[in-house]
Write a protein that holds these residues in place. Structure first.
Motif, short mmCIF file in Angstrom:
data_model
loop_
_atom_site.label_atom_id
_atom_site.label_comp_id
_atom_site.label_asym_id
_atom_site.label_seq_id
_atom_site.Cartn_x
_atom_site.Cartn_y
_atom_site.Cartn_z
N MET A 1 0.85 -1.16 0.00
CA MET A 1 0.00 0.00 0.00
C MET A 1 0.90 1.23 0.00
SD MET A 1 -2.74 1.09 2.96
CE MET A 1 -1.62 0.90 4.30
N ASP A 2 0.78 2.07 -1.04
CA ASP A 2 1.55 3.32 -1.14
C ASP A 2 0.67 4.48 -0.74
OD1 ASP A 2 4.00 2.30 -2.15
OD2 ASP A 2 3.07 2.07 -4.12
N VAL A 3 1.21 5.40 0.05
CA VAL A 3 0.46 6.55 0.51
C VAL A 3 1.31 7.81 0.31
CG1 VAL A 3 -0.71 7.61 2.48
CG2 VAL A 3 -0.71 5.13 2.24
N ASP A 4 0.69 8.88 -0.19
CA ASP A 4 1.35 10.18 -0.31
C ASP A 4 0.54 11.17 0.52
OD1 ASP A 4 2.43 12.61 -0.96
OD2 ASP A 4 2.27 12.35 -3.11
N LEU A 5 1.19 11.77 1.50
CA LEU A 5 0.50 12.64 2.44
C LEU A 5 0.61 14.12 2.09
CD1 LEU A 5 1.68 10.92 5.72
CD2 LEU A 5 -0.50 10.65 4.55
N SER A 6 0.76 14.46 0.82
CA SER A 6 0.98 15.86 0.45
C SER A 6 -0.13 16.77 0.97
CB SER A 6 1.15 16.00 -1.06
OG SER A 6 0.00 15.54 -1.72
N LYS A 7 -1.37 16.33 0.91
CA LYS A 7 -2.47 17.16 1.41
C LYS A 7 -2.37 17.35 2.92
CE LYS A 7 -4.28 17.75 -2.57
NZ LYS A 7 -3.57 18.69 -3.36
N PHE A 8 -1.86 16.35 3.60
CA PHE A 8 -1.64 16.45 5.03
C PHE A 8 -0.73 17.63 5.33
CE2 PHE A 8 0.98 15.36 8.74
CZ PHE A 8 0.02 15.06 9.70
N PHE A 9 0.33 17.78 4.55
CA PHE A 9 1.30 18.83 4.81
C PHE A 9 0.82 20.20 4.36
CE2 PHE A 9 3.82 15.10 5.37
CZ PHE A 9 4.40 15.40 6.58
N ASP A 10 -0.21 20.25 3.53
CA ASP A 10 -0.80 21.53 3.17
C ASP A 10 -1.55 22.13 4.36
OD1 ASP A 10 0.14 21.32 0.60
OD2 ASP A 10 -1.77 20.62 -0.24
N ARG A 11 -1.93 21.27 5.33
CA ARG A 11 -2.76 21.72 6.44
C ARG A 11 -2.07 21.63 7.80
NH1 ARG A 11 -6.28 17.83 3.98
NH2 ARG A 11 -5.92 16.63 5.84
N VAL A 12 -0.79 21.31 7.84
CA VAL A 12 -0.10 21.15 9.12
C VAL A 12 -0.21 22.43 9.95
CG1 VAL A 12 2.19 20.93 10.18
CG2 VAL A 12 1.51 19.37 8.38
N ASN A 13 -0.60 22.25 11.19
CA ASN A 13 -0.70 23.35 12.14
C ASN A 13 0.72 23.76 12.56
OD1 ASN A 13 -0.66 24.38 14.98
ND2 ASN A 13 -2.87 24.27 14.70
N HIS A 14 1.06 25.03 12.36
CA HIS A 14 2.41 25.51 12.67
C HIS A 14 2.75 25.36 14.15
CE1 HIS A 14 2.72 28.26 8.87
NE2 HIS A 14 2.74 26.97 8.59
N ASP A 15 1.80 25.64 15.02
CA ASP A 15 2.07 25.52 16.46
C ASP A 15 2.36 24.07 16.84
OD1 ASP A 15 1.73 28.26 16.83
OD2 ASP A 15 -0.40 28.04 17.27
N LEU A 16 1.61 23.15 16.28
CA LEU A 16 1.83 21.73 16.55
C LEU A 16 3.20 21.30 16.03
CD1 LEU A 16 0.77 19.00 17.54
CD2 LEU A 16 -0.29 18.70 15.31
N LEU A 17 3.53 21.72 14.83
CA LEU A 17 4.83 21.38 14.25
C LEU A 17 5.96 21.96 15.11
CD1 LEU A 17 6.71 20.24 12.11
CD2 LEU A 17 6.22 22.25 10.71
N MET A 18 5.82 23.21 15.54
CA MET A 18 6.86 23.82 16.36
C MET A 18 7.00 23.11 17.70
SD MET A 18 8.23 25.94 14.36
CE MET A 18 9.41 26.58 15.54
N THR A 19 5.90 22.59 18.24
CA THR A 19 5.96 21.81 19.47
C THR A 19 6.78 20.54 19.25
OG1 THR A 19 3.85 22.67 20.25
CG2 THR A 19 4.59 20.58 21.21
N HIS A 20 6.52 19.85 18.14
CA HIS A 20 7.30 18.64 17.80
C HIS A 20 8.78 19.00 17.63
CE1 HIS A 20 4.38 15.39 17.29
NE2 HIS A 20 3.55 16.29 16.80
N LEU A 21 9.03 20.09 16.93
CA LEU A 21 10.42 20.51 16.71
C LEU A 21 11.11 20.85 18.03
CD1 LEU A 21 10.10 22.76 13.55
CD2 LEU A 21 11.40 20.65 13.74
N GLY A 22 10.38 21.51 18.92
CA GLY A 22 10.94 21.90 20.20
C GLY A 22 11.38 20.72 21.04
N ARG A 23 10.79 19.55 20.79
CA ARG A 23 11.21 18.32 21.51
C ARG A 23 12.54 17.80 20.97
NH1 ARG A 23 5.38 15.93 20.70
NH2 ARG A 23 4.28 17.08 22.33
N LYS A 24 12.84 18.12 19.73
CA LYS A 24 14.05 17.60 19.09
C LYS A 24 15.17 18.63 19.02
CE LYS A 24 11.94 13.81 17.34
NZ LYS A 24 12.28 12.49 17.69
N VAL A 25 14.79 19.91 18.89
CA VAL A 25 15.76 20.99 18.67
C VAL A 25 15.75 21.91 19.89
CG1 VAL A 25 16.34 22.96 17.20
CG2 VAL A 25 15.37 20.89 16.17
N LYS A 26 16.90 22.11 20.48
CA LYS A 26 16.98 22.96 21.68
C LYS A 26 17.47 24.38 21.39
CE LYS A 26 15.44 19.62 24.02
NZ LYS A 26 14.00 19.58 24.13
#
Length: 119
Positions: free
Chosen positions: A1-26
């Motif tokens: 099963m192949d999946v392309d999530l391009s539409k997912f990334f068109d709608r990514v919430n910036h605050d949520l993404l920054m929270t994820h990044l903050g866990r990895k990047v100090k």
């Protein structure tokens, strides 16, 4: 099963993404730079459009941001015992039957909707 999530990334919430990044990047300076990149906006037909959500596709940071954002998906697929391969917003899950593939697709789609909502 192949999946392309391009539409997912068109709608990514910036605050949520920054929270994820903050866990990895100090490094706060790097986080600020990434936030500016996300909110830089685009010019479409000579009109400037502000970016309030989504990850710019095709840029040099897109694969990195996608991999960080979808790290929880990788962990979930591993936990479920699926064999899979993913890079950025493309992934393949190895499934034994079409029926199982449909079931996994529904389940992973629900998981991604929850992830997108911040859950």
């Amino acid at each position: 099963m192949d999946v392309d999530l391009s539409k997912f990334f068109d709608r990514v919430n910036h605050d949520l993404l920054m929270t994820h990044l903050g866990r990895k990047v100090k490094d706060k300076r790097l986080l600020k730079l990434i936030k500016l990149y996300l909110r830089a906006g685009v010019i479409d037909n000579q009109l400037y459009n502000e970016s309030r959500e989504g990850v710019p596709q095709g840029g040099p940071l897109s694969p990195l941001l996608a991999n960080i954002m979808l790290d929880p998906l990788d962990k979930e697929l591993e936990k479920r015992g699926h064999r899979f391969s993913r890079y950025a917003d493309d992934f393949t899950i190895v499934i034994k039957s079409q029926r199982a593939g449909q079931r996994v697709l529904r389940s992973i789609s629900r998981y991604l909707e929850n992830l997108e909502a911040g859950g």
